[in-house]
Design a protein around this motif. Structure first.
Motif, PDB file in Angstrom:
ATOM      1  N   ASN A   4       0.691  -1.121  -0.062  1.00 43.03           N
ATOM      2  CA  ASN A   4      -0.077   0.076   0.037  1.00 43.03           C
ATOM      3  C   ASN A   4       0.957   1.162   0.049  1.00 43.03           C
ATOM      4  N   TRP A   7       2.234   1.744  -3.346  1.00 43.14           N
ATOM      5  CA  TRP A   7       1.454   2.179  -4.480  1.00 43.14           C
ATOM      6  C   TRP A   7       1.194   3.805  -4.229  1.00 43.14           C
ATOM      7  N   LEU A  23      -6.634   7.456  -4.230  1.00 40.30           N
ATOM      8  CA  LEU A  23      -7.367   6.151  -4.345  1.00 40.30           C
ATOM      9  C   LEU A  23      -7.391   5.673  -5.794  1.00 40.30           C
ATOM     10  N   ARG A  24      -7.999   6.436  -6.464  1.00 43.45           N
ATOM     11  CA  ARG A  24      -8.288   6.323  -8.081  1.00 43.45           C
ATOM     12  C   ARG A  24      -6.978   6.199  -8.882  1.00 43.45           C
ATOM     13  N   SER A  27      -5.459   2.381  -7.799  1.00 41.17           N
ATOM     14  CA  SER A  27      -6.304   1.657  -8.434  1.00 41.17           C
ATOM     15  C   SER A  27      -5.822   1.618  -9.973  1.00 41.17           C
ATOM     16  N   SER A  28      -5.616   2.742 -10.692  1.00 36.68           N
ATOM     17  CA  SER A  28      -5.088   2.461 -12.020  1.00 36.68           C
ATOM     18  C   SER A  28      -3.642   2.152 -12.247  1.00 36.68           C
ATOM     19  N   SER A  30      -2.110   0.214 -10.639  1.00 35.50           N
ATOM     20  CA  SER A  30      -1.903  -1.238 -10.058  1.00 35.50           C
ATOM     21  C   SER A  30      -2.690  -2.091 -10.681  1.00 35.50           C
ATOM     22  N   GLY A  32      -5.881  -2.256 -10.700  1.00 37.09           N
ATOM     23  CA  GLY A  32      -6.824  -2.698  -9.500  1.00 37.09           C
ATOM     24  C   GLY A  32      -6.319  -3.634  -8.705  1.00 37.09           C
ATOM     25  N   ALA A  35      -6.744  -2.130  -4.334  1.00 37.14           N
ATOM     26  CA  ALA A  35      -7.719  -1.364  -4.041  1.00 37.14           C
ATOM     27  C   ALA A  35      -7.874  -1.079  -2.735  1.00 37.14           C
ATOM     28  N   ARG A  37      -9.221   0.988   0.475  1.00 34.64           N
ATOM     29  CA  ARG A  37     -10.366   1.610   1.185  1.00 34.64           C
ATOM     30  C   ARG A  37     -10.109   3.188   1.686  1.00 34.64           C
TER      31      ARG A  37
END
Length: 128
Positions: A4, A7, A23-24, A27-28, A30, A32, A35, A37
């Motif tokens: 985490n 990223w 957050l976005r 996700s992009s 990696s 997805g 992800a 929280r």
């Protein structure tokens, strides 16, 4: 460094971002696989801030809500660079080892055992 943290720092490597944008981006970047929280993100950001790897760059009110922007510190950029280099070294080493000696399929060990003693050793158990 945790996945985490890696990223999050990577998401901040090209500039400051607010939480939802982090957050976005995570996700992009990696695909997805990471992800996060919101609670996980903000706990990680607080820890990274305590460690001196990120700082709050600014805060603003958008649509009545506070938006806090974070950015990497020089220490954060260095830590991300070191972690990236370590991951590259590990991946390169693993690929070299895999090329040097391919893994044999699991069924290769069973035939010699059966031929040697006829006992059925090496057979996979049946699950009836």
């Amino acid at each position: 460094m945790t996945h985490n943290s890696f990223w999050i720092l990577t998401a901040l490597a090209d500039g400051r971002r607010h939480g939802y944008d982090i957050l976005r981006e995570v996700s992009s970047l990696s695909d997805g696989a990471a992800a996060l929280r919101p609670t996980t993100l903000y706990a990680a950001l607080e820890r990274l801030e305590r460690e001196g790897l990120v700082v709050v760059d600014s805060e603003e009110i958008v649509d009545g809500r506070a938006r806090r922007y974070y950015r990497l510190t020089d220490e954060g950029r260095d830590a991300l660079g070191e972690e990236s280099a370590a991951l590259e070294t590990m991946a390169r080493t693993a690929r070299a080892r895999l090329r040097a000696r391919p893994i044999a399929p699991a069924h290769r060990w069973a035939a010699p055992l059966r031929a040697r003693n006829g006992s059925g050793l090496g057979r996979r158990p049946s699950h009836a």
